[in-house]
Design a protein around this motif. Structure first.
Motif, PDB file in Angstrom:
ATOM      1  N   HIS A 143       4.010  12.616 -46.622  1.00  0.00           N
ATOM      2  CA  HIS A 143       3.358  12.545 -47.931  1.00  0.00           C
ATOM      3  C   HIS A 143       1.857  12.793 -47.842  1.00  0.00           C
ATOM      4  CE1 HIS A 143       6.858   9.728 -47.814  1.00  0.00           C
ATOM      5  NE2 HIS A 143       7.225  10.547 -48.784  1.00  0.00           N
ATOM      6  N   GLY A 144       1.361  13.053 -46.624  1.00  0.00           N
ATOM      7  CA  GLY A 144      -0.056  13.331 -46.442  1.00  0.00           C
ATOM      8  C   GLY A 144      -0.897  12.117 -46.114  1.00  0.00           C
ATOM      9  N   ASP A 145      -0.289  10.932 -46.054  1.00  0.00           N
ATOM     10  CA  ASP A 145      -1.043   9.743 -45.685  1.00  0.00           C
ATOM     11  C   ASP A 145      -1.357   9.785 -44.194  1.00  0.00           C
ATOM     12  OD1 ASP A 145      -1.273   8.283 -48.150  1.00  0.00           O
ATOM     13  OD2 ASP A 145       0.881   7.872 -48.022  1.00  0.00           O
ATOM     14  N   PRO A 146      -2.587   9.452 -43.797  1.00  0.00           N
ATOM     15  CA  PRO A 146      -2.952   9.536 -42.379  1.00  0.00           C
ATOM     16  C   PRO A 146      -2.195   8.524 -41.530  1.00  0.00           C
ATOM     17  CG  PRO A 146      -4.723   8.521 -43.642  1.00  0.00           C
ATOM     18  CD  PRO A 146      -3.736   9.044 -44.636  1.00  0.00           C
ATOM     19  N   ILE A 147      -1.853   8.932 -40.325  1.00  0.00           N
ATOM     20  CA  ILE A 147      -1.184   8.058 -39.367  1.00  0.00           C
ATOM     21  C   ILE A 147      -2.245   7.457 -38.448  1.00  0.00           C
ATOM     22  CG2 ILE A 147       0.478   7.933 -37.474  1.00  0.00           C
ATOM     23  CD1 ILE A 147       1.927  10.338 -38.752  1.00  0.00           C
ATOM     24  N   PRO A 148      -2.420   6.142 -38.458  1.00  0.00           N
ATOM     25  CA  PRO A 148      -3.401   5.536 -37.552  1.00  0.00           C
ATOM     26  C   PRO A 148      -3.110   5.897 -36.104  1.00  0.00           C
ATOM     27  CG  PRO A 148      -2.650   3.924 -39.174  1.00  0.00           C
ATOM     28  CD  PRO A 148      -1.760   5.129 -39.312  1.00  0.00           C
ATOM     29  N   ALA A 149      -4.164   6.128 -35.342  1.00  0.00           N
ATOM     30  CA  ALA A 149      -4.004   6.404 -33.913  1.00  0.00           C
ATOM     31  C   ALA A 149      -3.594   5.127 -33.196  1.00  0.00           C
ATOM     32  CB  ALA A 149      -5.307   6.945 -33.344  1.00  0.00           C
ATOM     33  N   ALA A 150      -3.193   5.267 -31.943  1.00  0.00           N
ATOM     34  CA  ALA A 150      -2.740   4.114 -31.173  1.00  0.00           C
ATOM     35  C   ALA A 150      -3.833   3.060 -31.030  1.00  0.00           C
ATOM     36  CB  ALA A 150      -2.248   4.559 -29.806  1.00  0.00           C
ATOM     37  N   ASP A 151      -5.104   3.485 -31.079  1.00  0.00           N
ATOM     38  CA  ASP A 151      -6.202   2.525 -30.944  1.00  0.00           C
ATOM     39  C   ASP A 151      -6.668   1.992 -32.293  1.00  0.00           C
ATOM     40  OD1 ASP A 151      -7.568   4.646 -32.062  1.00  0.00           O
ATOM     41  OD2 ASP A 151      -9.043   4.843 -30.443  1.00  0.00           O
ATOM     42  N   GLY A 152      -5.962   2.348 -33.372  1.00  0.00           N
ATOM     43  CA  GLY A 152      -6.298   1.828 -34.691  1.00  0.00           C
ATOM     44  C   GLY A 152      -7.217   2.707 -35.512  1.00  0.00           C
ATOM     45  N   ARG A 153      -7.704   3.789 -34.950  1.00  0.00           N
ATOM     46  CA  ARG A 153      -8.594   4.662 -35.722  1.00  0.00           C
ATOM     47  C   ARG A 153      -7.805   5.400 -36.803  1.00  0.00           C
ATOM     48  NH1 ARG A 153     -13.488   5.002 -33.044  1.00  0.00           N
ATOM     49  NH2 ARG A 153     -13.409   4.315 -30.865  1.00  0.00           N
ATOM     50  N   VAL A 154      -8.441   5.530 -37.971  1.00  0.00           N
ATOM     51  CA  VAL A 154      -7.820   6.224 -39.091  1.00  0.00           C
ATOM     52  C   VAL A 154      -8.792   7.278 -39.608  1.00  0.00           C
ATOM     53  CG1 VAL A 154      -6.804   5.998 -41.396  1.00  0.00           C
ATOM     54  CG2 VAL A 154      -6.572   4.129 -39.753  1.00  0.00           C
ATOM     55  N   VAL A 155      -8.320   8.515 -39.710  1.00  0.00           N
ATOM     56  CA  VAL A 155      -9.129   9.594 -40.266  1.00  0.00           C
ATOM     57  C   VAL A 155      -8.483  10.049 -41.563  1.00  0.00           C
ATOM     58  CG1 VAL A 155     -10.094  11.891 -39.906  1.00  0.00           C
ATOM     59  CG2 VAL A 155      -9.862  10.321 -37.962  1.00  0.00           C
ATOM     60  N   ARG A 156      -9.123   9.716 -42.670  1.00  0.00           N
ATOM     61  CA  ARG A 156      -8.582  10.061 -43.971  1.00  0.00           C
ATOM     62  C   ARG A 156      -9.220  11.343 -44.473  1.00  0.00           C
ATOM     63  NH1 ARG A 156      -9.628   6.885 -49.555  1.00  0.00           N
ATOM     64  NH2 ARG A 156     -11.008   8.664 -49.816  1.00  0.00           N
ATOM     65  N   PRO A 157      -8.424  12.254 -45.034  1.00  0.00           N
ATOM     66  CA  PRO A 157      -9.016  13.493 -45.559  1.00  0.00           C
ATOM     67  C   PRO A 157      -9.947  13.202 -46.726  1.00  0.00           C
ATOM     68  CG  PRO A 157      -6.726  13.284 -46.255  1.00  0.00           C
ATOM     69  CD  PRO A 157      -6.962  12.202 -45.241  1.00  0.00           C
ATOM     70  N   ASP A 158     -10.915  14.082 -46.923  1.00  0.00           N
ATOM     71  CA  ASP A 158     -11.868  13.932 -48.017  1.00  0.00           C
ATOM     72  C   ASP A 158     -11.210  14.413 -49.303  1.00  0.00           C
ATOM     73  OD1 ASP A 158     -14.143  13.483 -49.479  1.00  0.00           O
ATOM     74  OD2 ASP A 158     -15.165  15.316 -48.828  1.00  0.00           O
ATOM     75  N   ALA A 159     -10.262  13.610 -49.788  1.00  0.00           N
ATOM     76  CA  ALA A 159      -9.449  14.015 -50.933  1.00  0.00           C
ATOM     77  C   ALA A 159      -9.796  13.185 -52.163  1.00  0.00           C
ATOM     78  CB  ALA A 159      -7.968  13.866 -50.608  1.00  0.00           C
ATOM     79  N   VAL A 160      -9.558  13.781 -53.325  1.00  0.00           N
ATOM     80  CA  VAL A 160      -9.799  13.110 -54.605  1.00  0.00           C
ATOM     81  C   VAL A 160      -8.546  13.248 -55.466  1.00  0.00           C
ATOM     82  CG1 VAL A 160     -12.283  13.557 -54.519  1.00  0.00           C
ATOM     83  CG2 VAL A 160     -10.765  15.192 -55.674  1.00  0.00           C
ATOM     84  N   PRO A 161      -8.367  12.369 -56.429  1.00  0.00           N
ATOM     85  CA  PRO A 161      -7.220  12.534 -57.327  1.00  0.00           C
ATOM     86  C   PRO A 161      -7.280  13.876 -58.061  1.00  0.00           C
ATOM     87  CG  PRO A 161      -8.179  10.343 -57.577  1.00  0.00           C
ATOM     88  CD  PRO A 161      -9.132  11.143 -56.731  1.00  0.00           C
ATOM     89  N   LEU A 162      -6.143  14.502 -58.229  1.00  0.00           N
ATOM     90  CA  LEU A 162      -6.076  15.771 -58.953  1.00  0.00           C
ATOM     91  C   LEU A 162      -6.706  15.638 -60.332  1.00  0.00           C
ATOM     92  CD1 LEU A 162      -5.049  18.697 -59.265  1.00  0.00           C
ATOM     93  CD2 LEU A 162      -2.825  17.747 -59.930  1.00  0.00           C
ATOM     94  N   ALA A 163      -6.561  14.466 -60.941  1.00  0.00           N
ATOM     95  CA  ALA A 163      -7.097  14.251 -62.289  1.00  0.00           C
ATOM     96  C   ALA A 163      -8.625  14.326 -62.330  1.00  0.00           C
ATOM     97  CB  ALA A 163      -6.629  12.898 -62.820  1.00  0.00           C
ATOM     98  N   ASP A 164      -9.293  14.248 -61.160  1.00  0.00           N
ATOM     99  CA  ASP A 164     -10.753  14.357 -61.132  1.00  0.00           C
ATOM    100  C   ASP A 164     -11.232  15.788 -61.322  1.00  0.00           C
ATOM    101  OD1 ASP A 164     -10.782  11.659 -60.648  1.00  0.00           O
ATOM    102  OD2 ASP A 164     -11.790  11.786 -58.688  1.00  0.00           O
TER     103      ASP A 164
END
Length: 234
Positions: A143-164
């Motif tokens: 679904h495009g949700d980021p998968i945390p790395a094994a060390d807990g780091r999370v990289v989220r895409p610079d995304a905005v709601p389509l409605a914006d």
């Protein structure tokens, strides 16, 4: 969005399945919220977990006493650093399982959530890391949700709601919320999927819809469906 706290990975087997569910639910509810100080209400948790408000209140109190949740009356619930560590392990398990179910077991993206919910409590860390390697260390779930790395780091895409987006703007689909399987199926039927470039050609406030074009197609998409979609502008 909750900040990740890389460090020693906690063992979720130390917690009950109910505790695991609560911590994951709090993290997921705040993941795409821009305000770093945001909290989730007990009512929102009740809706996410499908239980009554009194059940949530009792569980939140218990988890707060264990140092896993921080509950501020009238403001809501957040994760402590300890709770965050456990939550990220469970989110990683869930999203890797969803990815495996879609890529290797033949599940559709609207079917995987409940299956992964059941499996995530039973798998070992060793199996999770084997799945991660098998899948090629994916950075996002179906679904495009980021998968945390094994060390807990999370990289989220610079995304905005389509409605914006305003009429004339375009964006590439980065995430589609899996909150409602029926909406996932409806978007799939339209051909709206990850990495598809969408252009908003018109806003239709009287019809509560957006006119979108993509891949040679055009359609009026109800605002409810559009609210499930996040895009990276450009």
């Amino acid at each position: 969005m909750p900040a990740a706290a890389p460090g020693p990975r906690p063992d979720p087997a130390e917690l009950t399945a109910v505790a695991q569910d609560y911590l994951k639910a709090v993290w997921s509810a705040l993941e795409w919220v821009a305000d770093p100080q945001a909290k989730v209400s007990t009512g929102q948790l009740a809706d996410r977990l499908g239980v009554g408000p009194s059940t949530v209140s009792e569980a939140v109190q218990k988890l707060s006493e264990q140092g896993l949740l921080a509950h501020e009356p009238y403001r809501g619930v957040g994760l402590t650093d300890l709770g965050l560590g456990y939550a990220l392990v469970m989110v990683r398990r869930h999203r890797l399982l969803e990815t495996w179910l879609v890529q290797h077991v033949g599940y559709a993206w609207d079917e995987v959530h409940d299956e992964a919910e059941r499996l995530e409590h039973a798998v070992s860390d060793r199996l999770v890391e084997r799945l991660d390697a098998l899948l090629g260390h994916p950075v996002r779930d179906p679904h495009g949700d980021p998968i945390p790395a094994a060390d807990g780091r999370v990289v989220r895409p610079d995304a905005v709601p389509l409605a914006d987006l305003v009429a004339g703007e375009s964006g590439v689909v980065a995430r589609i919320s899996d909150a409602d399987p029926a909406d996932l199926r409806a978007l799939a039927d339209l051909g709206v999927a990850l990495d598809v470039r969408l252009t908003v050609t018109a806003l239709l406030p009287r019809r509560d819809a957006l006119t979108l074009t993509w891949a040679g197609e055009a359609a009026d998409v109800p605002a409810r469906l559009a609210s499930r979609v996040w895009v990276t502008r450009g």
